[in-house]
Design a protein around this motif. Structure first.
Motif, short mmCIF file in Angstrom:
data_model
loop_
_atom_site.label_atom_id
_atom_site.label_comp_id
_atom_site.label_asym_id
_atom_site.label_seq_id
_atom_site.Cartn_x
_atom_site.Cartn_y
_atom_site.Cartn_z
N VAL A 144 38.92 37.26 59.55
CA VAL A 144 38.40 36.24 58.65
C VAL A 144 37.72 36.94 57.47
CG1 VAL A 144 36.59 34.50 58.34
CG2 VAL A 144 38.09 34.40 60.34
N ALA A 145 38.04 36.50 56.26
CA ALA A 145 37.42 37.05 55.06
C ALA A 145 36.75 35.93 54.29
CB ALA A 145 38.45 37.76 54.19
N GLY A 146 35.47 36.11 53.98
CA GLY A 146 34.75 35.10 53.22
C GLY A 146 34.91 35.32 51.72
N THR A 147 35.01 34.23 50.96
CA THR A 147 35.13 34.35 49.51
C THR A 147 34.48 33.16 48.81
OG1 THR A 147 36.64 34.55 47.63
CG2 THR A 147 37.40 33.25 49.51
N ASP A 148 33.83 33.45 47.67
CA ASP A 148 33.34 32.40 46.79
C ASP A 148 34.15 32.38 45.50
OD1 ASP A 148 32.53 34.69 45.51
OD2 ASP A 148 30.38 34.26 45.62
N MET A 149 35.29 33.10 45.54
CA MET A 149 36.23 33.18 44.43
C MET A 149 35.69 33.96 43.23
SD MET A 149 38.82 31.87 45.72
CE MET A 149 39.90 31.90 44.27
N SER A 150 34.63 34.74 43.43
CA SER A 150 34.10 35.59 42.37
C SER A 150 34.92 36.88 42.29
CB SER A 150 32.64 35.94 42.64
OG SER A 150 32.52 36.71 43.83
N ALA A 151 34.71 37.65 41.22
CA ALA A 151 35.42 38.92 41.05
C ALA A 151 35.06 39.92 42.15
CB ALA A 151 35.11 39.51 39.67
N THR A 152 33.78 39.95 42.54
CA THR A 152 33.38 40.87 43.59
C THR A 152 33.97 40.46 44.94
OG1 THR A 152 31.30 39.64 43.80
CG2 THR A 152 31.27 41.65 42.49
N ALA A 153 34.03 39.16 45.19
CA ALA A 153 34.62 38.68 46.44
C ALA A 153 36.09 39.04 46.50
CB ALA A 153 34.43 37.17 46.58
N ARG A 154 36.76 39.09 45.35
CA ARG A 154 38.18 39.43 45.32
C ARG A 154 38.40 40.86 45.83
NH1 ARG A 154 43.10 37.50 43.09
NH2 ARG A 154 44.68 38.90 43.93
N VAL A 155 37.46 41.75 45.55
CA VAL A 155 37.56 43.12 46.08
C VAL A 155 37.55 43.09 47.61
CG1 VAL A 155 36.50 45.41 46.18
CG2 VAL A 155 36.43 44.09 44.04
N ALA A 156 36.67 42.28 48.18
CA ALA A 156 36.57 42.19 49.63
C ALA A 156 37.82 41.57 50.25
CB ALA A 156 35.33 41.39 50.02
N THR A 157 38.34 40.52 49.63
CA THR A 157 39.54 39.89 50.19
C THR A 157 40.77 40.79 50.03
OG1 THR A 157 39.86 38.63 48.12
CG2 THR A 157 38.70 37.53 49.93
N ASP A 158 40.80 41.57 48.95
CA ASP A 158 41.89 42.55 48.80
C ASP A 158 41.84 43.57 49.94
OD1 ASP A 158 42.96 41.40 46.53
OD2 ASP A 158 42.14 42.88 45.13
N ARG A 159 40.63 44.02 50.25
CA ARG A 159 40.46 44.98 51.35
C ARG A 159 40.87 44.35 52.67
NH1 ARG A 159 40.46 50.15 51.65
NH2 ARG A 159 38.62 50.52 50.34
N ALA A 160 40.46 43.11 52.89
CA ALA A 160 40.82 42.42 54.13
C ALA A 160 42.33 42.27 54.24
CB ALA A 160 40.14 41.05 54.16
N HIS A 161 42.97 41.97 53.13
CA HIS A 161 44.43 41.82 53.13
C HIS A 161 45.11 43.15 53.44
CE1 HIS A 161 48.39 41.72 50.90
NE2 HIS A 161 48.54 40.79 51.83
N ALA A 162 44.62 44.25 52.84
CA ALA A 162 45.20 45.56 53.09
C ALA A 162 45.04 45.95 54.56
CB ALA A 162 44.53 46.61 52.20
N LEU A 163 43.88 45.66 55.13
CA LEU A 163 43.65 46.00 56.53
C LEU A 163 44.49 45.13 57.45
CD1 LEU A 163 41.96 47.82 58.36
CD2 LEU A 163 40.20 46.05 58.39
N ALA A 164 44.57 43.85 57.14
CA ALA A 164 45.39 42.94 57.96
C ALA A 164 46.85 43.34 57.92
CB ALA A 164 45.22 41.50 57.46
N SER A 165 47.31 43.78 56.76
CA SER A 165 48.71 44.20 56.63
C SER A 165 48.97 45.45 57.45
CB SER A 165 49.04 44.47 55.16
OG SER A 165 48.94 43.29 54.38
N ALA A 166 48.02 46.40 57.40
CA ALA A 166 48.20 47.66 58.15
C ALA A 166 48.16 47.43 59.66
CB ALA A 166 47.10 48.65 57.74
#
Length: 284
Positions: free
Chosen positions: A6-28
């Motif tokens: 689960v990745a939390g986001t408020d749709m801010s630019a900084t949150a996008r960094v976290a969701t990108d990381r979560a996506h990369a980890l989930a993919s791996a």
């Protein structure tokens, strides 16, 4: 390792960094990724989830409470949030949401360093984990080994040691050698609680690291181990910064209520001051 992230986001630019990381980890890890927004979501939120191939869940409420409750309802294995704010050239302070989540999450927690954002977000290549030989720290070593194996990398395990001061030697001195008394604290109820997991000498640290290697080898992972002089949190932070690790992993300590855990001193300090991402394993 993690079946549902689960990745939390408020749709801010900084949150996008976290969701990108979560996506990369989930993919791996071939994990299911779920984005959670403590609000009404919206088209942009739905589009972001679509880009990741993730589920999108929006729920009105206090962000930390929403994230923690959704993790429980979804039976997630890992919660990912972004850090907020900088203090000095090498340290970051947690924003309100990640700080609260870090003390109340019931799952493993990944705090992604989002300010300033990294030059690129990809798979983790270097994992640093700290241990003092305690049961919770040993569990963190094992969990780091499992993650490292899943990512095809080797973890680096650090054990910090702090030589005894003259005052501490005097306090511990009983019949016989003080250092021997220190090493055998478990056999004596007179050793103060604050000394229990303190590593007082390099030889003790090496012994802890030998046992840590045995635990990583159970998962067919060969870890690099290092004994470093200094206070545990500061030693880990220094190694992480000097050598450019992608993530620092530590175990949580302590329980508060049926569904809450509080961070011990070391993971709390690392979560607030790490120069890189922090992975807090729920070990208590």
């Amino acid at each position: 390792m993690y079946e549902r992230i689960v990745a939390g986001t408020d749709m801010s630019a900084t949150a996008r960094v976290a969701t990108d990381r979560a996506h990369a980890l989930a993919s791996a890890l071939k994990s299911e990724l779920i984005l959670v927004n403590a609000g009404k979501g919206g088209d942009d939120f739905e589009e972001l989830a679509k880009q990741y191939g993730a589920r999108a869940i929006a729920e009105d409420g206090n962000p930390p409470d929403v994230l923690v409750s959704q993790c429980e309802q979804l039976e997630a294995d890992l919660l990912v949030v972004g850090s907020v704010g900088m203090s000095g050239a090498r340290r970051f302070l947690l924003g309100s949401v990640p700080n609260k989540v870090s003390h109340h999450a019931t799952r493993d927690l990944l705090i992604v360093k989002t300010d300033p954002p990294p030059p690129n977000v990809g798979e983790y290549k270097r994992i640093l984990v700290g241990t003092d030989g305690s049961p919770t720290a040993t569990r963190a070593v094992e969990m780091s080994a499992q993650l490292a194996k899943a990512l095809g990398i080797s973890p680096v395990v650090v054990c910090a040691y702090e030589p005894l001061t003259p005052q501490e030697l005097a306090q511990l001195k009983t019949a016989g050698d003080p250092l021997t008394q220190w090493k055998t604290w478990g056999k004596s109820q007179e050793i103060p609680e604050e000394f229990r997991w303190r590593i007082a000498a390099a030889a003790q640290a090496e012994d802890v690291l030998d046992r840590a290697q045995e635990h990583t080898q159970k998962f067919d992972v060969q870890a690099e181990v290092r004994a470093v002089e200094g206070q545990p949190a500061e030693a880990l932070l220094s190694v992480a910064e000097k050598e450019g690790f992608d993530v620092v992993a530590v175990g949580s300590v302590g329980m508060s209520g049926a569904k809450r855990f509080m961070l011990g001193n070391v993971p709390n300090r690392i979560s607030h001051h790490s120069p890189t991402d922090v992975l807090i394993f729920k070990t208590a």
